[in-house]
Design an enzyme around this catalytic site. Structure first.
Site, PDB file in Angstrom:
ATOM      1  N   TYR A 273      13.517 -22.829   5.220  1.00 20.58           N
ATOM      2  CA  TYR A 273      13.253 -23.000   6.654  1.00 20.58           C
ATOM      3  C   TYR A 273      12.037 -23.883   6.895  1.00 20.58           C
ATOM      4  O   TYR A 273      11.049 -23.793   6.176  1.00 20.58           O
ATOM      5  CB  TYR A 273      12.947 -21.641   7.297  1.00 20.58           C
ATOM      6  CG  TYR A 273      14.102 -20.679   7.346  1.00 20.58           C
ATOM      7  CD1 TYR A 273      15.322 -21.038   7.894  1.00 20.58           C
ATOM      8  CD2 TYR A 273      13.950 -19.383   6.853  1.00 20.58           C
ATOM      9  CE1 TYR A 273      16.374 -20.128   7.951  1.00 20.58           C
ATOM     10  CE2 TYR A 273      14.989 -18.474   6.907  1.00 20.58           C
ATOM     11  CZ  TYR A 273      16.201 -18.854   7.455  1.00 20.58           C
ATOM     12  OH  TYR A 273      17.217 -17.961   7.511  1.00 20.58           O
TER      13      TYR A 273
ATOM     14  N   LYS B 204       0.740  11.335  -3.655  1.00 26.46           N
ATOM     15  CA  LYS B 204       0.990  10.956  -2.252  1.00 26.46           C
ATOM     16  C   LYS B 204       1.500   9.508  -2.216  1.00 26.46           C
ATOM     17  O   LYS B 204       1.467   8.810  -3.232  1.00 26.46           O
ATOM     18  CB  LYS B 204      -0.296  11.108  -1.455  1.00 26.46           C
ATOM     19  CG  LYS B 204      -1.383  10.128  -1.864  1.00 26.46           C
ATOM     20  CD  LYS B 204      -2.722  10.430  -1.220  1.00 26.46           C
ATOM     21  CE  LYS B 204      -3.739   9.385  -1.628  1.00 26.46           C
ATOM     22  NZ  LYS B 204      -5.121   9.802  -1.350  1.00 26.46           N
TER      23      LYS B 204
HETATM   24  C1  LIG Z   1      -5.870   9.951  -2.504  1.00 26.79           C
HETATM   25  C2  LIG Z   1      -6.735  11.100  -2.778  1.00 26.79           C
HETATM   26  C3  LIG Z   1      -7.197  11.352  -4.073  1.00 26.79           C
HETATM   27  C4  LIG Z   1      -6.931  10.423  -5.249  1.00 26.79           C
HETATM   28  O1  LIG Z   1      -7.667   9.229  -5.115  1.00 26.79           O
HETATM   29  P1  LIG Z   1      -7.636   8.120  -6.274  1.00 26.79           P
HETATM   30  O2  LIG Z   1      -8.713   7.179  -5.882  1.00 26.79           O
HETATM   31  O3  LIG Z   1      -6.297   7.450  -6.179  1.00 26.79           O
HETATM   32  O4  LIG Z   1      -7.838   8.797  -7.548  1.00 26.79           O
HETATM   33  C5  LIG Z   1      -7.944  12.500  -4.271  1.00 26.79           C
HETATM   34  N1  LIG Z   1      -8.223  13.341  -3.249  1.00 26.79           N
HETATM   35  C6  LIG Z   1      -7.793  13.110  -1.990  1.00 26.79           C
HETATM   36  C7  LIG Z   1      -8.142  14.084  -0.914  1.00 26.79           C
HETATM   37  C8  LIG Z   1      -7.050  11.990  -1.701  1.00 26.79           C
HETATM   38  O5  LIG Z   1      -6.635  11.765  -0.455  1.00 26.79           O
END
Ligand SMILES: *Cc1c(COP(=O)(O)O)cnc(C)c1O
Length: 391
Positions: A279, A38
């Site tokens: 600036y 993501k």
């Molecule tokens: C972002 C996310 C993860 C991964 O989290 P990390 O801390 O980056 O490993 C896992 N599950 C869900 C539902 C998330 O939103």
């Protein structure tokens, strides 16, 4: 290197390989590694990152929404699976179901919509049931379980229940220890309840990076790994917990940052003592000062708050940002670095010689902010895959 952009992001193949090898070992044999991509793969670029992960044997990818799913779906290997953990509109469900893209079901509405569409298409929707265990963000409530069970039992031929999952509310901080224990216990209890009613999802998953690295009992059939695969500990606590533990002790950090952000000196100027730089009046020269212009500004994601406080690496030395960060450029003081020339490499994040600028150092904030700094790196900066080996 010829390019039209003023800066570029390098992704190290060899560093990624090491991270994935280490993390897979930590998950253990038979546990499915779901790569969380993501936020444009935490700023690394979905199109750049996904194929590299696939090269290392990863074939499950989790995204936030349908638009990220589409990007991942366009470039994935036929054998790779995509999971949408967050937003997908009803109008997009037929597309996801047709493409066999899995999605989280976190409320009755979405479950009913998925069933209706899969029935109309005479196929099965691939779903992961996300249950509420204590995060209070999304997830099926316990009060809704009976309804969910009924819907599933009545519509088995339209549902492929790939997963049963939940998300933890802050595994990276020891302050949340009891909340984590409670969430894991709630999950186990609800999973058993579903099983007793004949609902047995193929895979159970709870763990994110921090949970996988601190609470091994949260590693079930799958783990959703985000930040750690890119080479960052979710928090200093997570790192210390591992560094000092018995089984997982290490002397060299097993996680390697795979991303660097680089630019080149655009122009050099010598300024006499007693002049304001750029600036306004935030930086006054007190002696003869050599300044280098870097063609990166706040429009490229280099925060204005780094005015007079950020630094970069040039010819292996630290050079401080002086004056205010402008929209397209910032200035650094290179008076102490001999021989700086137009075209010299500028490291904004990454290593040069013996020096290193970490994302945390770059943001001048806590380690926790890695997530934010990374995911805000503009998608418009070109990503380049490098295979330089590790220093
Ligand atoms: C972002 C996310 C993860 C991964 O989290 P990390 O801390 O980056 O490993 C896992 N599950 C869900 C539902 C998330 O939103």
């Amino acid at each position: 290197m010829k390019m039209k952009s003023g800066s570029w992001i390098e992704i190290s193949k060899s560093a990624l390989k090491k991270n994935l090898r280490y993390l897979k070992k930590r998950l253990g044999n038979g546990v499915i590694f779901v790569s969380v991509i993501k936020g444009n793969a935490y700023g690394h670029g979905i199109e750049d990152y996904l194929p590299l992960a696939e090269e290392n044997g990863i074939n499950y990818f989790a995204v936030f929404d349908a638009s990220e799913a589409e990007r991942a779906n366009n470039i994935r290997h036929p054998g790779s699976e995509i999971i949408i953990m967050g937003r997908i509109d009803k109008e997009e469900l037929p597309w996801a179901i047709e493409q066999q893209i899995a999605f989280f079901i976190f409320d009755i509405d979405r479950l009913q919509a998925a069933i209706a569409i899969a029935r109309a298409m005479n196929t099965k929707a691939k779903i992961h049931l996300e249950i509420e265990t204590g995060l209070h963000r999304t997830g099926i409530e316990e009060t809704e379980l009976e309804l969910v069970i009924g819907l599933i039992i009545d519509n088995r031929e339209y549902l492929d229940i790939i997963g049963l999952c939940t998300h933890l509310a802050g595994a990276e901080s020891i302050a949340n220890y009891f909340r984590m224990q409670e969430q894991i216990a709630n999950f186990v209890r609800i999973a058993q309840l579903l099983e007793s009613r004949g609902i047995k999802p193929r895979y159970q998953h709870i763990a994110c990076s921090a949970a996988a690295l601190i609470y091994p009992q949260s590693i079930l059939d799958m783990a959703r790994i985000g930040i750690a695969q890119y080479g960052y500990w979710p928090s200093m606590e997570t790192k210390m917990n591992n560094l000092l533990s018995n089984e997982n002790k290490f002397t060299r950090d097993p996680l390697h940052r795979i991303l660097s952000w680089k630019s080149r000196v655009m122009s050099i100027k010598e300024v006499a003592p007693g002049n304001y730089i750029s600036y306004g009046n935030s930086y006054l020269t007190t002696k003869k000062t050599v300044i280098a212009t870097v063609p990166v500004g706040y429009s490229h994601g280099y925060k204005r708050s780094l005015s007079n406080s950020g630094f970069v690496l040039i010819r292996g030395s630290k050079a401080n940002v002086i004056g205010s960060v402008n929209m397209n450029v910032f200035l650094v003081n290179v008076t102490h670095i001999p021989g700086v020339q137009t075209g010299d490499e500028v490291v904004i994040i990454g290593t040069q010689g013996k020096n290193k600028i970490s994302v945390a150092g770059f943001s001048e904030l806590s380690n926790q902010m890695n997530y934010e700094v990374l995911s805000r790196l503009p998608a418009s900066i070109p990503r380049i895959i490098i295979d330089n080996g590790l220093k």
